[in-house]
Write an enzyme that holds these catalytic residues in place. Structure first.
Site, PDB file in Angstrom:
ATOM      1  N   GLY A  17     -32.753   8.847-104.353  1.00 57.54           N
ATOM      2  CA  GLY A  17     -34.071   8.399-104.984  1.00 57.54           C
ATOM      3  C   GLY A  17     -35.167   7.955-103.941  1.00 57.54           C
ATOM      4  O   GLY A  17     -36.250   7.489-104.464  1.00 57.54           O
ATOM      5  N   GLY A  18     -34.985   8.293-102.695  1.00 54.86           N
ATOM      6  CA  GLY A  18     -36.151   7.645-101.905  1.00 54.86           C
ATOM      7  C   GLY A  18     -37.044   8.923-101.640  1.00 54.86           C
ATOM      8  O   GLY A  18     -38.383   8.605-101.040  1.00 54.86           O
ATOM      9  N   ASP A  75     -24.635   5.521 -98.258  1.00 54.01           N
ATOM     10  CA  ASP A  75     -24.257   7.009 -98.334  1.00 54.01           C
ATOM     11  C   ASP A  75     -23.236   7.648 -99.224  1.00 54.01           C
ATOM     12  O   ASP A  75     -22.155   6.904 -99.351  1.00 54.01           O
ATOM     13  CB  ASP A  75     -23.681   7.527 -96.816  1.00 54.01           C
ATOM     14  CG  ASP A  75     -23.470   8.977 -96.735  1.00 54.01           C
ATOM     15  OD1 ASP A  75     -23.289   9.724 -97.608  1.00 54.01           O
ATOM     16  OD2 ASP A  75     -23.628   9.478 -95.313  1.00 54.01           O
ATOM     17  N   ARG A  77     -21.533   9.622 -99.858  1.00 54.72           N
ATOM     18  CA  ARG A  77     -19.979  10.159 -99.381  1.00 54.72           C
ATOM     19  C   ARG A  77     -19.113   9.067 -99.079  1.00 54.72           C
ATOM     20  O   ARG A  77     -17.730   9.267 -98.940  1.00 54.72           O
ATOM     21  CB  ARG A  77     -20.118  10.776 -98.172  1.00 54.72           C
ATOM     22  CG  ARG A  77     -20.685  12.059 -98.066  1.00 54.72           C
ATOM     23  CD  ARG A  77     -21.057  12.688 -96.933  1.00 54.72           C
ATOM     24  NE  ARG A  77     -22.420  12.435 -96.173  1.00 54.72           N
ATOM     25  CZ  ARG A  77     -22.883  12.768 -95.137  1.00 54.72           C
ATOM     26  NH1 ARG A  77     -22.259  13.706 -94.461  1.00 54.72           N
ATOM     27  NH2 ARG A  77     -24.010  12.273 -94.543  1.00 54.72           N
ATOM     28  N   PHE A 107     -28.360  23.892 -96.869  1.00 59.15           N
ATOM     29  CA  PHE A 107     -29.248  24.717 -95.778  1.00 59.15           C
ATOM     30  C   PHE A 107     -28.634  25.924 -95.834  1.00 59.15           C
ATOM     31  O   PHE A 107     -27.858  26.573 -96.454  1.00 59.15           O
ATOM     32  CB  PHE A 107     -28.958  24.219 -94.283  1.00 59.15           C
ATOM     33  CG  PHE A 107     -27.538  23.764 -94.111  1.00 59.15           C
ATOM     34  CD1 PHE A 107     -26.657  25.253 -93.753  1.00 59.15           C
ATOM     35  CD2 PHE A 107     -26.771  22.670 -93.971  1.00 59.15           C
ATOM     36  CE1 PHE A 107     -25.230  24.900 -93.305  1.00 59.15           C
ATOM     37  CE2 PHE A 107     -25.413  22.540 -93.746  1.00 59.15           C
ATOM     38  CZ  PHE A 107     -24.751  23.679 -93.600  1.00 59.15           C
ATOM     39  N   TYR A 157     -28.053  28.644-109.507  1.00 58.68           N
ATOM     40  CA  TYR A 157     -26.924  29.395-109.068  1.00 58.68           C
ATOM     41  C   TYR A 157     -25.437  28.746-109.275  1.00 58.68           C
ATOM     42  O   TYR A 157     -24.480  29.195-108.423  1.00 58.68           O
ATOM     43  CB  TYR A 157     -27.056  29.864-107.475  1.00 58.68           C
ATOM     44  CG  TYR A 157     -27.371  28.415-106.546  1.00 58.68           C
ATOM     45  CD1 TYR A 157     -26.242  27.814-106.190  1.00 58.68           C
ATOM     46  CD2 TYR A 157     -28.764  28.287-105.977  1.00 58.68           C
ATOM     47  CE1 TYR A 157     -26.548  26.835-105.185  1.00 58.68           C
ATOM     48  CE2 TYR A 157     -28.840  27.363-105.133  1.00 58.68           C
ATOM     49  CZ  TYR A 157     -27.737  26.740-104.583  1.00 58.68           C
ATOM     50  OH  TYR A 157     -28.097  25.693-103.678  1.00 58.68           O
ATOM     51  N   LYS A 172     -21.984  22.346-106.096  1.00 59.12           N
ATOM     52  CA  LYS A 172     -22.690  22.351-107.395  1.00 59.12           C
ATOM     53  C   LYS A 172     -21.787  22.830-108.444  1.00 59.12           C
ATOM     54  O   LYS A 172     -21.911  22.278-109.550  1.00 59.12           O
ATOM     55  CB  LYS A 172     -23.908  23.013-107.328  1.00 59.12           C
ATOM     56  CG  LYS A 172     -25.016  22.307-106.356  1.00 59.12           C
ATOM     57  CD  LYS A 172     -25.392  21.082-106.890  1.00 59.12           C
ATOM     58  CE  LYS A 172     -26.831  20.684-106.154  1.00 59.12           C
ATOM     59  NZ  LYS A 172     -27.381  19.281-106.515  1.00 59.12           N
ATOM     60  N   PRO A 198     -32.536  22.555-111.925  1.00 57.21           N
ATOM     61  CA  PRO A 198     -33.687  22.719-111.368  1.00 57.21           C
ATOM     62  C   PRO A 198     -33.805  24.453-110.608  1.00 57.21           C
ATOM     63  O   PRO A 198     -33.120  24.615-109.936  1.00 57.21           O
ATOM     64  CB  PRO A 198     -34.247  21.705-110.718  1.00 57.21           C
ATOM     65  CG  PRO A 198     -33.097  20.955-110.484  1.00 57.21           C
ATOM     66  CD  PRO A 198     -31.820  21.516-111.032  1.00 57.21           C
ATOM     67  N   GLY A 199     -34.865  25.127-110.937  1.00 62.28           N
ATOM     68  CA  GLY A 199     -35.263  26.136-109.948  1.00 62.28           C
ATOM     69  C   GLY A 199     -36.223  25.474-108.894  1.00 62.28           C
ATOM     70  O   GLY A 199     -36.011  24.424-108.714  1.00 62.28           O
TER      71      GLY A 199
HETATM   72  C1  HXC Z   1     -25.506  25.644 -89.964  1.00 65.03           C
HETATM   73  C2  HXC Z   1     -25.571  23.391 -90.025  1.00 65.03           C
HETATM   74  C3  HXC Z   1     -26.905  23.414 -90.486  1.00 65.03           C
HETATM   75  C4  HXC Z   1     -27.630  24.679 -90.563  1.00 65.03           C
HETATM   76  C5  HXC Z   1     -26.280  21.351 -90.325  1.00 65.03           C
HETATM   77  N1  HXC Z   1     -25.221  22.195 -90.153  1.00 65.03           N
HETATM   78  N2  HXC Z   1     -27.404  22.059 -90.521  1.00 65.03           N
HETATM   79  N3  HXC Z   1     -24.922  24.556 -89.898  1.00 65.03           N
HETATM   80  N4  HXC Z   1     -26.896  25.824 -90.190  1.00 65.03           N
HETATM   81  N5  HXC Z   1     -29.005  24.872 -90.793  1.00 65.03           N
HETATM   82  C6  HXC Z   1     -23.979  21.560 -89.628  1.00 65.03           C
HETATM   83  C7  HXC Z   1     -24.006  20.849 -88.416  1.00 65.03           C
HETATM   84  O1  HXC Z   1     -23.829  21.744 -87.135  1.00 65.03           O
HETATM   85  C8  HXC Z   1     -22.682  20.119 -88.614  1.00 65.03           C
HETATM   86  O2  HXC Z   1     -21.232  21.045 -88.452  1.00 65.03           O
HETATM   87  C9  HXC Z   1     -22.564  19.905 -89.936  1.00 65.03           C
HETATM   88  O3  HXC Z   1     -23.245  20.788 -90.480  1.00 65.03           O
HETATM   89  C10 HXC Z   1     -23.143  18.613 -90.577  1.00 65.03           C
HETATM   90  O4  HXC Z   1     -24.350  18.432 -89.950  1.00 65.03           O
HETATM   91  P1  HXC Z   1     -24.870  16.894 -89.553  1.00 65.03           P
HETATM   92  O5  HXC Z   1     -26.398  17.134 -89.103  1.00 65.03           O
HETATM   93  O6  HXC Z   1     -24.319  16.034 -88.353  1.00 65.03           O
HETATM   94  O7  HXC Z   1     -24.856  16.297 -90.950  1.00 65.03           O
HETATM   95  P2  HXC Z   1     -25.765  15.155 -91.729  1.00 65.03           P
HETATM   96  O8  HXC Z   1     -26.345  14.378 -90.640  1.00 65.03           O
HETATM   97  O9  HXC Z   1     -24.945  14.548 -92.722  1.00 65.03           O
HETATM   98  O10 HXC Z   1     -26.604  15.817 -92.488  1.00 65.03           O
HETATM   99  C11 HXC Z   1     -26.498  16.450 -93.731  1.00 65.03           C
HETATM  100  C12 HXC Z   1     -27.197  17.780 -93.945  1.00 65.03           C
HETATM  101  C13 HXC Z   1     -28.846  17.596 -93.724  1.00 65.03           C
HETATM  102  C14 HXC Z   1     -26.926  18.226 -95.369  1.00 65.03           C
HETATM  103  C15 HXC Z   1     -26.863  18.807 -92.910  1.00 65.03           C
HETATM  104  O11 HXC Z   1     -29.475  18.754 -93.785  1.00 65.03           O
HETATM  105  C16 HXC Z   1     -29.288  16.584 -94.603  1.00 65.03           C
HETATM  106  O12 HXC Z   1     -29.334  15.220 -94.373  1.00 65.03           O
HETATM  107  N6  HXC Z   1     -29.821  17.101 -95.683  1.00 65.03           N
HETATM  108  C17 HXC Z   1     -30.393  16.285 -97.091  1.00 65.03           C
HETATM  109  C18 HXC Z   1     -31.373  16.729 -97.602  1.00 65.03           C
HETATM  110  C19 HXC Z   1     -31.250  18.019 -98.075  1.00 65.03           C
HETATM  111  O13 HXC Z   1     -30.658  18.723 -97.489  1.00 65.03           O
HETATM  112  N7  HXC Z   1     -32.014  18.404 -99.088  1.00 65.03           N
HETATM  113  C20 HXC Z   1     -32.070  19.927 -99.866  1.00 65.03           C
HETATM  114  C21 HXC Z   1     -31.110  19.642-100.639  1.00 65.03           C
HETATM  115  S1  HXC Z   1     -32.133  20.888-102.037  1.00 65.03           S
HETATM  116  P3  HXC Z   1     -20.730  20.796 -86.733  1.00 65.03           P
HETATM  117  O14 HXC Z   1     -19.442  21.749 -87.045  1.00 65.03           O
HETATM  118  O15 HXC Z   1     -21.740  21.121 -85.716  1.00 65.03           O
HETATM  119  O16 HXC Z   1     -20.046  19.487 -86.842  1.00 65.03           O
HETATM  120  C22 HXC Z   1     -30.766  21.672-102.891  1.00 65.03           C
HETATM  121  C23 HXC Z   1     -31.495  22.380-104.113  1.00 65.03           C
HETATM  122  C24 HXC Z   1     -31.222  23.771-103.875  1.00 65.03           C
HETATM  123  O17 HXC Z   1     -29.642  21.342-102.797  1.00 65.03           O
HETATM  124  C25 HXC Z   1     -32.095  24.476-105.023  1.00 65.03           C
HETATM  125  C26 HXC Z   1     -33.398  24.863-104.169  1.00 65.03           C
HETATM  126  C27 HXC Z   1     -34.314  25.976-104.603  1.00 65.03           C
END
Ligand code: HXC
Length: 292
Positions: A17-18, A75, A77, A107, A157, A172, A198-199
């Site tokens: 929620g941040g 977190d 998790r 990602f 999706y 999801k 959401p789209g």
């Molecule tokens: C490949 C990746 C990567 C990338 C991270 N990893 N980003 N691999 N491509 N772009 C890998 C890392 O190498 C690591 O694996 C593992 O994932 C964990 O990464 P960390 O950075 O250590 O994890 P963490 O710090 O917990 O971060 C989680 C995260 C980060 C998901 C990777 O992006 C995050 O905090 N996101 C939160 C916000 C977010 O993502 N919002 C978008 C949601 S939108 P290894 O093997 O190297 O250890 C959504 C809606 C979709 O979901 C619809 C939209 C249209």
């Protein structure tokens, strides 16, 4: 759109929620009278978000007092951490009435390049995080005989799957299954579970990871028949309806809010991309056989 007291007397917990859509929902809920409790991983972000929630709610309600929002750095998790948060919330405010499982991670990556940990990380945040919160609050609600409403944020999706976001698509889909499974199982306890798919809604979190350059964003926009991206308040309004007493008989429902994007596979939809509408109409009228 809603009566100012639509969520009066309700306590809502919103994960993630941040910022982004989580914050938009938190602001809207508070504006409509709810006590909002947000959680996330980054303390700084949460503190800033609480100020924004207070400000928005106060400016919309100069005559009514809005319950103080609260935050927890957690977190999702981490099952034990969620449990501690739930116990503390119960102690401070009683059991919440609403839980929004919004925290997510995503990602873009070619699936053949994903590391084991990358897949696990997203599934942990999205699927396990949703389970952790729902399981912990759910058992408390059942034990106390308290009615409650859960809203899960899924994606468009969820059913189709999608290239390049495999961990998110799998996680999801699991959340979607969890919503419907529990909607049936817990209906007897007066606990409703619904989801929103959401789209495209521009947020810093999603955009920076999924649509990082202008060219991508422009070509994506062309796929949305409404011709624009979603507005945060549109999603927040839908969330209010689903979590509130305005929809007591709706459970196990997934509402898509995407400007029609999910319908893009319609066989002749490609024609919309060929020319502007007046030209197309002219073209169609030329094809029409004339009556003698
Ligand atoms: C490949 C990746 C990567 C990338 C991270 N990893 N980003 N691999 N491509 N772009 C890998 C890392 O190498 C690591 O694996 C593992 O994932 C964990 O990464 P960390 O950075 O250590 O994890 P963490 O710090 O917990 O971060 C989680 C995260 C980060 C998901 C990777 O992006 C995050 O905090 N996101 C939160 C916000 C977010 O993502 N919002 C978008 C949601 S939108 P290894 O093997 O190297 O250890 C959504 C809606 C979709 O979901 C619809 C939209 C249209």
């Amino acid at each position: 759109m809603f009566d100012k007291k639509t969520l009066h007397g309700k306590t809502a917990v919103i994960t993630g929620g941040g910022s982004g859509l989580g914050l938009a929902m938190a602001e809207m809920f508070a504006t409509l009278g709810a006590r909002v409790i947000i959680c996330g991983r980054t303390e700084e972000k949460l503190k800033k978000a609480v100020l924004s929630i207070k400000e928005k709610a106060a400016s919309a309600n100069d005559d009514v007092e809005i319950p103080e929002p609260d935050w927890f750095s957690v977190d999702v998790r981490d099952y034990e951490a969620v449990e501690l948060m739930a116990n503390e919330i119960e102690k401070r405010y009683g059991l919440p009435d609403i839980l929004v499982n919004n925290a997510a991670g995503n990602f873009l990556s070619a699936s053949e390049n994903l590391s084991k940990n990358a897949f696990k990380t997203i599934v942990d945040i999205v699927l396990h995080g949703t389970f952790n919160c729902t399981r912990i609050f759910g058992s408390k609600w059942i034990e106390a005989g308290k009615a409650a409403s859960v809203l899960n944020i899924v994606t468009t999706y969820t059913e189709s799957g999608s290239s390049f976001v495999l961990p998110s698509a799998c996680a999801k889909a699991g959340v979607y299954a969890m919503t419907n499974s529990l909607a049936y199982e817990w209906a007897t306890y007066n606990i409703r579970l619904n989801s929103i798919a959401p789209g495209p809604f521009p947020t810093e979190g999603a955009w920076s990871r999924l649509l990082p350059d202008e060219k991508m964003e422009k070509s994506y926009l062309k796929m949305i028949p409404a011709g624009r991206y979603g507005r945060h308040e549109e999603l927040a309004n839908l969330a209010v309806f689903l979590v509130s007493d305005l929809s007591p008989y709706i459970t196990g429902e997934c509402v898509t809010i995407d400007g029609g994007e999910r319908l893009k596979s319609g066989q002749f939809n490609f024609i919309t991309q060929m020319a502007e509408r007046p030209q197309l109409k002219q073209f169609f009228s030329m094809m029409k056989p004339s009556r003698k």
